[in-house]
Design a protein around this motif. Structure first.
Motif, PDB file in Angstrom:
ATOM      1  N   HIS A   1      -4.488   7.152  -2.646  1.00 29.77           N
ATOM      2  CA  HIS A   1      -4.089   6.020  -1.805  1.00 29.77           C
ATOM      3  C   HIS A   1      -4.489   4.732  -2.510  1.00 29.77           C
ATOM      4  O   HIS A   1      -5.584   4.624  -3.067  1.00 29.77           O
ATOM      5  CB  HIS A   1      -4.796   6.074  -0.440  1.00 29.77           C
ATOM      6  N   TYR A   2      -3.602   3.749  -2.499  1.00 30.22           N
ATOM      7  CA  TYR A   2      -3.942   2.461  -3.100  1.00 30.22           C
ATOM      8  C   TYR A   2      -3.372   1.324  -2.254  1.00 30.22           C
ATOM      9  O   TYR A   2      -2.416   1.503  -1.492  1.00 30.22           O
ATOM     10  CB  TYR A   2      -3.425   2.370  -4.540  1.00 30.22           C
ATOM     11  N   GLU A   3      -3.987   0.152  -2.414  1.00 27.34           N
ATOM     12  CA  GLU A   3      -3.547  -1.043  -1.700  1.00 27.34           C
ATOM     13  C   GLU A   3      -3.819  -2.260  -2.573  1.00 27.34           C
ATOM     14  O   GLU A   3      -4.867  -2.370  -3.199  1.00 27.34           O
ATOM     15  CB  GLU A   3      -4.277  -1.177  -0.371  1.00 27.34           C
TER      16      GLU A   3
ATOM     17  N   LYS B   1      -2.772  12.770  -2.838  1.00 30.04           N
ATOM     18  CA  LYS B   1      -4.123  12.466  -2.388  1.00 30.04           C
ATOM     19  C   LYS B   1      -4.625  11.105  -2.883  1.00 30.04           C
ATOM     20  O   LYS B   1      -5.777  10.740  -2.648  1.00 30.04           O
ATOM     21  CB  LYS B   1      -5.097  13.556  -2.855  1.00 30.04           C
TER      22      LYS B   1
ATOM     23  N   LYS C   1      -8.317   5.077  -3.351  1.00 27.93           N
ATOM     24  CA  LYS C   1      -9.100   6.255  -2.988  1.00 27.93           C
ATOM     25  C   LYS C   1      -8.406   7.486  -3.543  1.00 27.93           C
ATOM     26  O   LYS C   1      -7.194   7.631  -3.439  1.00 27.93           O
ATOM     27  CB  LYS C   1      -9.237   6.374  -1.466  1.00 27.93           C
TER      28      LYS C   1
ATOM     29  N   LYS D   1       0.845  -1.193   0.000  1.00 27.00           N
ATOM     30  CA  LYS D   1       0.000   0.000   0.000  1.00 27.00           C
ATOM     31  C   LYS D   1       0.876   1.237   0.000  1.00 27.00           C
ATOM     32  O   LYS D   1       2.021   1.212   0.475  1.00 27.00           O
ATOM     33  CB  LYS D   1      -0.959   0.009   1.186  1.00 27.00           C
ATOM     34  N   ASN D   2       0.320   2.314  -0.527  1.00 22.67           N
ATOM     35  CA  ASN D   2       1.122   3.527  -0.681  1.00 22.67           C
ATOM     36  C   ASN D   2       0.197   4.726  -0.860  1.00 22.67           C
ATOM     37  O   ASN D   2      -0.968   4.586  -1.247  1.00 22.67           O
ATOM     38  CB  ASN D   2       2.049   3.390  -1.895  1.00 22.67           C
ATOM     39  N   ASP D   3       0.737   5.896  -0.557  1.00 17.82           N
ATOM     40  CA  ASP D   3       0.037   7.164  -0.777  1.00 17.82           C
ATOM     41  C   ASP D   3       0.864   8.030  -1.701  1.00 17.82           C
ATOM     42  O   ASP D   3       2.062   8.252  -1.465  1.00 17.82           O
ATOM     43  CB  ASP D   3      -0.198   7.895   0.550  1.00 17.82           C
TER      44      ASP D   3
ATOM     45  N   ASP E   1     -13.791   6.254  -4.386  1.00 14.10           N
ATOM     46  CA  ASP E   1     -13.196   5.021  -3.876  1.00 14.10           C
ATOM     47  C   ASP E   1     -13.485   3.879  -4.838  1.00 14.10           C
ATOM     48  O   ASP E   1     -14.497   3.891  -5.556  1.00 14.10           O
ATOM     49  CB  ASP E   1     -13.734   4.686  -2.484  1.00 14.10           C
TER      50      ASP E   1
END
Length: 266
Positions: free
Chosen positions: A22-24, A20, A124, A15-17, A129
């Motif tokens: 964000h993904y997993e 703005k 997101k 996961k990472n940001d 989302d």
């Protein structure tokens, strides 16, 4: 007898940001397989019918090698009594010019997959989302056929490309009535389907209405979404659900579902 069971399970996640965004991503992989190391085989049983080295419940089937196109093809081959053009061809495995129980072969695939995997992706961005789940399995085969004829309908695929005098190259045998034909009442690989598959199990896309706008209408949160289940299936079976239980050609396939909705919090 002696049986060996081996396997492993693997879970990888990331996961990472990015500002703005964000993904997993979560991937799962499971492998489980058994093997008979030793079996007190029936004396004199042919090597191709022995259980040693195979999985538990590995089936014993006649080997289907095609469909008779003409009556001459039937006459010039080793065949069961009553065989005719349009019937499924059984292989004379031991070469004795007779088709009997000694021509059945153990096939080292069962209804239980040896590999199961999944991939979940979520993201997101601002008020949006997204969630997507893929799942799949390999290493399994199912014995699937329909009880068609006077008792019930045939799948359209059987009908459209079945053997007839005008269509001798059809990919399906001639029309039959339930289990009256030898290639229906004798278990054989024509009905033994490779059920490897990959399926888009869940897809969900949503949008959260900005909090300031929600507050104006007296609610805490409002989310609009579209989603679906069982949207795409990649497999070789096509006319049956690859997750159908063995022996159940009448299994009702998993339903493809589309949703549009609102989640409201007051």
């Amino acid at each position: 007898g002696r049986v060996e069971n081996k396997g492993f399970e693997l879970v990888l996640s990331h996961k990472n940001d990015i500002k703005k965004f964000h993904y997993e991503v979560i991937g799962t992989l499971t492998h489980a397989q058994n093997r008979i190391l030793y079996w007190d085989e029936t004396p004199g049983v042919p090597v191709w019918q022995q259980s040693t080295g195979k999985q538990i419940d590995a089936p014993l089937y006649y080997k289907a090698i095609g469909i008779y196109k003409t009556e001459d093809e039937v006459k010039n081959s080793t065949h069961l009594d009553g065989a005719r053009a349009g019937d499924v061809i059984f292989e004379d495995v031991n070469g004795d010019n007779v088709i009997d129980d000694l021509d059945r072969v153990h096939f080292n695939r069962t209804e239980n997959p040896t590999w199961i995997f999944g991939l979940t992706m979520t993201a997101k961005f601002k008020n949006f989302d997204f969630t997507m789940l893929w799942q799949g399995a390999t290493g399994a085969s199912q014995y699937l056929r329909t009880e068609s004829g006077l008792i019930g309908n045939f799948p359209m695929a059987y009908v459209e490309d079945r053997w007839t005098a005008d269509n001798p190259d059809g990919s399906w045998p001639r029309a039959y009535d339930r289990d009256r034909e030898y290639w229906v009442n004798r278990a054989n690989t024509f009905w033994f389907w490779n059920t490897n598959y990959v399926r888009l199990k869940t897809l969900d896309l949503g949008y959260n209405i900005p909090a300031a706008l929600c507050k104006r209408v007296g609610i805490q949160n409002l989310r609009v979404y579209v989603s679906g289940q069982n949207l795409v299936t990649i497999d070789k079976v096509k006319i049956f659900d690859p997750e159908a239980p063995s022996g159940s050609g009448q299994f009702y396939p998993q339903t493809k579902i589309y949703n549009v909705g609102l989640n409201v919090t007051f």
